[in-house]
Design a protein around this motif. Structure first.
Motif, short mmCIF file in Angstrom:
data_model
loop_
_atom_site.label_atom_id
_atom_site.label_comp_id
_atom_site.label_asym_id
_atom_site.label_seq_id
_atom_site.Cartn_x
_atom_site.Cartn_y
_atom_site.Cartn_z
N GLY A 75 0.82 -1.21 0.00
CA GLY A 75 0.00 0.00 0.00
C GLY A 75 0.86 1.25 0.00
N TYR A 150 -5.85 -6.82 1.42
CA TYR A 150 -6.63 -5.62 1.07
C TYR A 150 -6.57 -4.59 2.19
CZ TYR A 150 -10.54 -2.86 -0.79
OH TYR A 150 -11.33 -1.85 -1.29
N ASN A 153 -3.07 -3.24 2.68
CA ASN A 153 -2.80 -2.22 1.66
C ASN A 153 -3.41 -0.88 2.05
OD1 ASN A 153 -3.08 -4.34 -1.36
ND2 ASN A 153 -1.47 -4.17 0.17
N SER A 157 -1.42 2.63 2.66
CA SER A 157 -1.76 3.82 1.88
C SER A 157 -2.08 5.00 2.80
CB SER A 157 -2.97 3.52 0.98
OG SER A 157 -2.68 2.49 0.08
N ILE A 243 -6.19 0.04 -4.95
CA ILE A 243 -5.15 0.34 -3.97
C ILE A 243 -4.56 1.73 -4.22
CG2 ILE A 243 -3.07 -0.51 -2.84
CD1 ILE A 243 -5.62 -2.34 -2.72
N THR A 288 -13.05 -2.09 -6.58
CA THR A 288 -12.52 -3.34 -6.03
C THR A 288 -13.16 -4.55 -6.71
OG1 THR A 288 -12.10 -2.30 -3.89
CG2 THR A 288 -12.21 -4.71 -3.94
#
Length: 416
Positions: A75, A150, A153, A157, A243, A288
């Motif tokens: 991420g 997920y 990430n 981020s 992402i 997604t």
């Protein structure tokens, strides 16, 4: 190249009998790797498919904490690419198409870091469907990996957004970098469901094709070029990467709260009111889902082309695993009775590795511990630890190409 060949010949003339057995095995492995390094051809697609499947097994059996940390890194890495893209495309006067092209090129930084530095990226992990289709991992393992990666990430981020915000990166060029971040995010949250979904599909088709091409690469340079064009294409075309949006949209939300950014952008707070958590989620859901569809398509289509027949034959074969794993003169179950103890132990290890994914993961991560219970000579242990296919073939017969690739990729724990 002449020097390389000369060095190889000199190494081959070494009297390996004077070396300890385990050192001789490692020397042979080094020679094989030297030959591989001198090979410039990429792997053929059939080998790439086996490698894709094997890497998916590694991921499916990975340690949760390791996967989580690698997910956070991914991420962060993708966010760095997004940050770079935001900067480079700010206030640039080279035309629409060239601006998009340049933004795509610099965004490649993100996936290059993921592939070469090592990280777990949700969109790339869509290719794990190939391992599931072959029955190598359970559906629960697939979904567990996707879920953990997920959200990891997302954490990575958001951490980058926090650091970038407090670095005041967005004040560069008279706040125009912040204005560009605001504009990018605003465009994303303004997308309707179906366009966002379709762009998510197209995006991850290209991302997973980049990862697929990396399976054929033999060097760092190969991998960089494999990534460059597909990723540049998806960014330049404006497709949606879930992402990347975990950086772009939160950064835009942060910019929407800065009066100076709104002033320079010439907009009011009401005009960017949909830049909020609800808008963020409203974008992530269709994107997604689209990313999953696009990535699953690539993983499934290559599985159907290169692995379906072989895996179907394996499932249908009512015979011991080793009767179908060797080419040429094959070992039959009744012949196993006449094998020496060490060869039986070696076949037993390979059989368990083939049938038991947990043992396979343990063999890749901690071979010494995994092999502790088996009566193997040092040479055999060294061959299994290093993936020395040549030595293994000298003991149990010629391995077919998929198994050779499987051993190499599994025991070296290659990542995408």
């Amino acid at each position: 190249m002449a020097t390389l060949k000369s060095s190889g010949k000199e190494m081959q003339r070494l009297d390996t009998e004077k070396l300890p057995a385990i050192e001789a095995s490692r020397l042979q492995t080094a020679l094989e790797e030297l030959k591989t390094c001198a090979t410039t051809d990429c792997r053929p697609p059939a080998e790439m498919a086996v490698k894709m499947e094997a890497v998916g097994v590694t991921k499916g059996n990975g340690n949760i904490w390791t996967i989580s940390l690698l997910g956070i890194l991914a991420g962060f890495f993708i966010g760095l690419g997004a940050m770079f893209c935001t900067l480079v495309t700010t206030d640039i006067q080279i035309g629409f198409g060239l601006t998009k092209l340049l933004g795509g090129v610099v965004f490649c930084l993100g996936l290059i870091l993921v592939v070469l530095a090592g990280a777990e990226l949700f969109t790339g992990n869509a290719l794990m469907v190939a391992s599931r289709a072959s029955g190598k991992i359970k559906l629960s393992q697939l979904f567990q990996n996707w879920g953990i990666v997920y959200f990891a990430n997302l954490i990575g981020s958001l951490l980058l957004v926090l650091v970038v915000f407090y670095s005041q990166f967005w004040v560069l060029d008279g706040y125009k970098v912040g204005v560009n971040a605001l504009s990018i995010a605003n465009a994303k949250v303004s997308l309707a469901f179906w366009p966002a979904f379709a762009r998510g599909i197209l995006c991850n088709i290209l991302v997973c094709l980049a990862v697929w091409l990396c399976f054929g690469a033999r060097s760092t340079v190969d991998k960089i070029f494999a990534i460059l064009f597909p990723i540049t294409a998806f960014v330049a075309c404006g497709f949606e990467h879930s992402i990347a949006n975990m950086y772009f949209i939160p950064m835009g939300i942060a910019m929407a709260g800065q009066a100076k950014i709104l002033e320079v952008a010439g907009v009011t707070a009401s005009q960017v009111a949909h830049l909020n958590v609800a808008g963020f989620i409203g974008n992530l859901v269709p994107v997604t889902l689209g990313n999953i569809v696009g990535g699953t398509f690539i993983g499934s289509i290559y599985w159907l082309i290169y692995l379906r027949k072989e895996r179907a034959a394996e499932a249908a074969a009512a015979r011991p695993w080793f009767a179908g794993m060797f080419a040429g003169p094959q070992l039959q179950s009744q012949q196993a009775t006449y094998l020496d103890t060490e060869t039986k132990a070696l076949i037993s290890v390979l059989a368990k590795a083939r049938d038991d994914n947990k043992f396979l993961a343990k063999l890749a991560e901690n071979p010494s511990q995994a092999l502790k219970a088996y009566n193997l000579a040092p040479e055999a242990k060294a061959a299994l630890e290093s993936g020395d296919v040549r030595w293994l073939e000298s003991r149990v017969g010629t391995l077919d190409e998929p198994l050779r690739t499987w051993l190499t990729s599994r025991l070296s724990q290659e990542k995408w």
